[in-house]
Write an enzyme that holds these catalytic residues in place. Structure first.
Site, PDB file in Angstrom:
ATOM      1  N   HIS A 122      -8.232   2.732  -3.052  1.00 14.46           N
ATOM      2  CA  HIS A 122      -9.081   2.906  -1.877  1.00 14.46           C
ATOM      3  C   HIS A 122     -10.102   3.985  -2.269  1.00 14.46           C
ATOM      4  CE1 HIS A 122      -5.792   1.520   1.190  1.00 14.46           C
ATOM      5  NE2 HIS A 122      -5.595   0.980   0.006  1.00 14.46           N
ATOM      6  N   TYR A 174     -11.869  -5.112  10.926  1.00 14.87           N
ATOM      7  CA  TYR A 174     -11.166  -4.607  12.114  1.00 14.87           C
ATOM      8  C   TYR A 174     -10.995  -5.699  13.171  1.00 14.87           C
ATOM      9  CZ  TYR A 174     -12.246  -0.333   9.727  1.00 14.87           C
ATOM     10  OH  TYR A 174     -12.312   0.642   8.761  1.00 14.87           O
ATOM     11  N   LYS A 225       8.176   4.117   1.951  1.00 13.02           N
ATOM     12  CA  LYS A 225       9.595   4.046   2.341  1.00 13.02           C
ATOM     13  C   LYS A 225      10.232   2.833   1.670  1.00 13.02           C
ATOM     14  CE  LYS A 225       8.733   5.781   7.037  1.00 13.02           C
ATOM     15  NZ  LYS A 225       9.442   6.995   7.217  1.00 13.02           N
ATOM     16  N   GLU A 235       0.853  -1.193   0.000  1.00 10.88           N
ATOM     17  CA  GLU A 235       0.000   0.000   0.000  1.00 10.88           C
ATOM     18  C   GLU A 235       0.886   1.240   0.000  1.00 10.88           C
ATOM     19  OE1 GLU A 235      -3.258   0.165   2.868  1.00 10.88           O
ATOM     20  OE2 GLU A 235      -2.525   2.132   3.509  1.00 10.88           O
ATOM     21  N   THR A 292      -4.010   4.802  -1.200  1.00  4.98           N
ATOM     22  CA  THR A 292      -5.032   5.343  -0.310  1.00  4.98           C
ATOM     23  C   THR A 292      -5.752   6.501  -0.980  1.00  4.98           C
ATOM     24  OG1 THR A 292      -3.514   6.848   0.780  1.00  4.98           O
ATOM     25  CG2 THR A 292      -3.766   4.661   1.755  1.00  4.98           C
ATOM     26  N   TYR A 293      -6.921   6.816  -0.408  1.00  6.98           N
ATOM     27  CA  TYR A 293      -7.782   7.849  -0.977  1.00  6.98           C
ATOM     28  C   TYR A 293      -7.960   8.907   0.084  1.00  6.98           C
ATOM     29  CZ  TYR A 293     -12.071   9.793  -3.103  1.00  6.98           C
ATOM     30  OH  TYR A 293     -13.024  10.600  -3.670  1.00  6.98           O
ATOM     31  N   GLN A 351      -7.454  -3.848   9.130  1.00  8.02           N
ATOM     32  CA  GLN A 351      -6.760  -2.740   9.788  1.00  8.02           C
ATOM     33  C   GLN A 351      -5.519  -3.280  10.502  1.00  8.02           C
ATOM     34  OE1 GLN A 351      -5.715   0.162  10.009  1.00  8.02           O
ATOM     35  NE2 GLN A 351      -7.642   1.224  10.477  1.00  8.02           N
ATOM     36  N   ASP A 379     -12.720   7.954   7.413  1.00 11.66           N
ATOM     37  CA  ASP A 379     -12.701   8.581   8.748  1.00 11.66           C
ATOM     38  C   ASP A 379     -13.380   9.930   8.671  1.00 11.66           C
ATOM     39  OD1 ASP A 379     -11.414   6.683  10.330  1.00 11.66           O
ATOM     40  OD2 ASP A 379      -9.450   7.280   9.570  1.00 11.66           O
ATOM     41  N   ALA A 411      -7.527  10.977   2.982  1.00 13.21           N
ATOM     42  CA  ALA A 411      -8.139  11.071   4.300  1.00 13.21           C
ATOM     43  C   ALA A 411      -8.745  12.465   4.413  1.00 13.21           C
ATOM     44  CB  ALA A 411      -7.103  10.838   5.378  1.00 13.21           C
TER      45      ALA A 411
HETATM   46  P1  FAD Z   1     -18.078   1.301   7.947  1.00 15.19           P
HETATM   47  O1  FAD Z   1     -18.013  -0.114   7.568  1.00 15.19           O
HETATM   48  O2  FAD Z   1     -19.159   2.138   7.371  1.00 15.19           O
HETATM   49  O3  FAD Z   1     -18.109   1.360   9.536  1.00 15.19           O
HETATM   50  C1  FAD Z   1     -17.872   2.582  10.238  1.00 15.19           C
HETATM   51  C2  FAD Z   1     -18.406   2.482  11.652  1.00 15.19           C
HETATM   52  O4  FAD Z   1     -19.828   2.516  11.620  1.00 15.19           O
HETATM   53  C3  FAD Z   1     -18.066   1.173  12.365  1.00 15.19           C
HETATM   54  O5  FAD Z   1     -17.951   1.456  13.734  1.00 15.19           O
HETATM   55  C4  FAD Z   1     -19.262   0.274  12.103  1.00 15.19           C
HETATM   56  O6  FAD Z   1     -19.428  -0.711  13.103  1.00 15.19           O
HETATM   57  C5  FAD Z   1     -20.388   1.278  12.065  1.00 15.19           C
HETATM   58  N1  FAD Z   1     -21.422   0.964  11.074  1.00 15.19           N
HETATM   59  C6  FAD Z   1     -21.246   0.373   9.865  1.00 15.19           C
HETATM   60  N2  FAD Z   1     -22.414   0.281   9.208  1.00 15.19           N
HETATM   61  C7  FAD Z   1     -23.352   0.838  10.009  1.00 15.19           C
HETATM   62  C8  FAD Z   1     -24.730   1.057   9.884  1.00 15.19           C
HETATM   63  N3  FAD Z   1     -25.401   0.686   8.781  1.00 15.19           N
HETATM   64  N4  FAD Z   1     -25.380   1.670  10.922  1.00 15.19           N
HETATM   65  C9  FAD Z   1     -24.729   2.061  12.026  1.00 15.19           C
HETATM   66  N5  FAD Z   1     -23.395   1.869  12.205  1.00 15.19           N
HETATM   67  C10 FAD Z   1     -22.727   1.278  11.200  1.00 15.19           C
HETATM   68  N6  FAD Z   1      -9.505   5.919   5.298  1.00 15.19           N
HETATM   69  C11 FAD Z   1      -9.368   6.879   4.340  1.00 15.19           C
HETATM   70  O7  FAD Z   1      -9.892   7.987   4.504  1.00 15.19           O
HETATM   71  N7  FAD Z   1      -8.660   6.655   3.200  1.00 15.19           N
HETATM   72  C12 FAD Z   1      -8.061   5.443   2.955  1.00 15.19           C
HETATM   73  O8  FAD Z   1      -7.439   5.257   1.919  1.00 15.19           O
HETATM   74  C13 FAD Z   1      -8.185   4.415   3.936  1.00 15.19           C
HETATM   75  N8  FAD Z   1      -7.631   3.196   3.753  1.00 15.19           N
HETATM   76  C14 FAD Z   1      -7.858   2.171   4.657  1.00 15.19           C
HETATM   77  C15 FAD Z   1      -7.367   0.892   4.401  1.00 15.19           C
HETATM   78  C16 FAD Z   1      -7.626  -0.170   5.264  1.00 15.19           C
HETATM   79  C17 FAD Z   1      -7.088  -1.550   4.946  1.00 15.19           C
HETATM   80  C18 FAD Z   1      -8.399   0.062   6.442  1.00 15.19           C
HETATM   81  C19 FAD Z   1      -8.699  -1.052   7.386  1.00 15.19           C
HETATM   82  C20 FAD Z   1      -8.868   1.337   6.714  1.00 15.19           C
HETATM   83  C21 FAD Z   1      -8.609   2.406   5.838  1.00 15.19           C
HETATM   84  N9  FAD Z   1      -9.121   3.699   6.063  1.00 15.19           N
HETATM   85  C22 FAD Z   1      -8.945   4.691   5.119  1.00 15.19           C
HETATM   86  C23 FAD Z   1      -9.795   4.022   7.311  1.00 15.19           C
HETATM   87  C24 FAD Z   1     -11.327   3.852   7.233  1.00 15.19           C
HETATM   88  O9  FAD Z   1     -11.846   4.780   6.300  1.00 15.19           O
HETATM   89  C25 FAD Z   1     -11.876   4.119   8.623  1.00 15.19           C
HETATM   90  O10 FAD Z   1     -11.535   3.079   9.483  1.00 15.19           O
HETATM   91  C26 FAD Z   1     -13.332   4.512   8.717  1.00 15.19           C
HETATM   92  O11 FAD Z   1     -13.543   5.124   9.987  1.00 15.19           O
HETATM   93  C27 FAD Z   1     -14.323   3.367   8.586  1.00 15.19           C
HETATM   94  O12 FAD Z   1     -14.481   2.964   7.284  1.00 15.19           O
HETATM   95  P2  FAD Z   1     -15.337   1.613   6.994  1.00 15.19           P
HETATM   96  O13 FAD Z   1     -15.491   1.516   5.548  1.00 15.19           O
HETATM   97  O14 FAD Z   1     -14.772   0.486   7.731  1.00 15.19           O
HETATM   98  O15 FAD Z   1     -16.725   2.076   7.648  1.00 15.19           O
END
Ligand code: FAD
Length: 289
Positions: A76, A144, A271, A16, A47-48, A175, A108, A50
């Site tokens: 992403h 996660y 890196k 990544e 990544t996309y 994650q 996030d 943040a």
């Molecule tokens: P979701 O699956 O939507 O979940 C978010 C939260 O809401 C969780 O607590 C979940 O339990 C809860 N939830 C889910 N669905 C519902 C629902 N229907 N109703 C109520 N609650 C719900 N971020 C970036 O900005 N750019 C990136 O490039 C990036 N790359 C990543 C790569 C990896 C491998 C990982 C693991 C994470 C990455 N992230 C990135 C971070 C990620 O965007 C965050 O962790 C974000 O907060 C959650 O995204 P998600 O798609 O898992 O969210």
């Protein structure tokens, strides 16, 4: 070729990278990519933005990865600030540029935001939209092992994971999780919840003390005893820390492989020198000359 087809035959191997800030040159990242390709990765992800930043550069980098002809490019993508219209435009642009793999996420929430300020509130809605309107994509979702930092419980988080998988995902990317035992317990839980997709495990290399602590804390990931020991023992000397951190990371990679994974994904942190040393020392992949 699809990443999911590769995983049917063997453990996939991937890196990544992230886009440099807009005011920084992009060439060093292109150089990094050239070095990473030497390890013959099955795919490379970018990544996309943040918080909605550097989005344009994400496309430039994903396109460069695809155009290299050396590996599969996976982007992403997040819901942050994105309307259905802007999502459609961006997804079509990825497809027009040969990028057919996507990690679909909510993203996030930037500080002070209560929602995504876009048309989709959660990843499952984005996954469904992609499945229905852009079926050419192979879709991954985020998982996660220590539950998402905003989730109240494992049960709740796994139930949400199941919803986004049922919406149309083909594999899960995890994650960072330094605690392999916790990962194994999570795998047991998700399998019981009938989540049986391939798991690509993200490895965050331990190269610097501050970054290691910062990234673990911001993701709600624990620092197990053996990592705490590395930090406590070598934390005041960056060179010693990096050496001990690499040993720690190599050991963690092998523990994950023993635990049973479908893909090994290294957060390369842009890196290439450190990652090259890590790979060469681990023996997982040998760089082609
Ligand atoms: P979701 O699956 O939507 O979940 C978010 C939260 O809401 C969780 O607590 C979940 O339990 C809860 N939830 C889910 N669905 C519902 C629902 N229907 N109703 C109520 N609650 C719900 N971020 C970036 O900005 N750019 C990136 O490039 C990036 N790359 C990543 C790569 C990896 C491998 C990982 C693991 C994470 C990455 N992230 C990135 C971070 C990620 O965007 C965050 O962790 C974000 O907060 C959650 O995204 P998600 O798609 O898992 O969210």
């Amino acid at each position: 070729m699809k990443v999911t087809d590769i995983m049917k035959k063997k453990m996939s191997f991937s890196f990544e990278v992230f886009p440099p800030k807009m005011d920084k040159p992009i060439e060093p990242l292109f150089e990094t990519l050239e070095h990473l390709y030497k390890f013959n990765p099955d795919f490379v992800t970018c990544t996309y933005g943040a918080g909605g930043t550097n989005v344009g550069r994400n496309l430039e980098i994903c396109k460069a990865i695809h155009d290299s002809g050396k590996t599969i490019s996976l982007t992403h993508f997040t819901c942050i600030g994105n309307t259905k219209e802007s999502i459609s435009e961006q997804l079509q642009t990825y497809l027009d540029n040969g990028i057919e793999h996507i990690l679909a996420m909510r993203g996030d929430l930037p500080a002070g935001w209560e929602g995504t300020r876009g048309d989709f509130g959660y990843a499952n809605e984005l996954v469904e939209f992609i499945r229905d309107n852009f079926p050419k994509f192979t879709i991954a979702v985020a998982g996660y092992p220590e539950k998402h930092v905003q989730a109240n419980s494992y049960a709740e988080d796994i139930a949400h994971l199941k919803v986004k998988i049922d919406a149309g995902a083909s594999f899960i990317m995890t994650q960072l999780c330094h605690d392999v035992d916790k990962y194994s317990r999570w795998v047991e839980r998700i399998r019981k919840a009938n989540i049986n997709l391939p798991l690509v495990v993200g490895i965050m290399p331990v190269f610097s003390k501050d970054a290691t602590i910062r990234m673990a804390v911001s993701n709600g990931s624990s620092i197990p005893g053996d990592l705490a020991e590395v930090i406590g023992r070598w934390g005041n000397n960056p060179e010693d820390f990096k050496r001990a951190g690499m040993d720690y990371t190599i050991n963690q990679i092998y523990r994950y492989i023993d635990a049973g994974i479908d893909g090994l994904h290294i957060y390369a942190l842009n890196k290439w020198k450190d990652v090259t040393e890590l790979m060469n020392r681990s023996g997982i992949r040998v760089a082609a000359e």
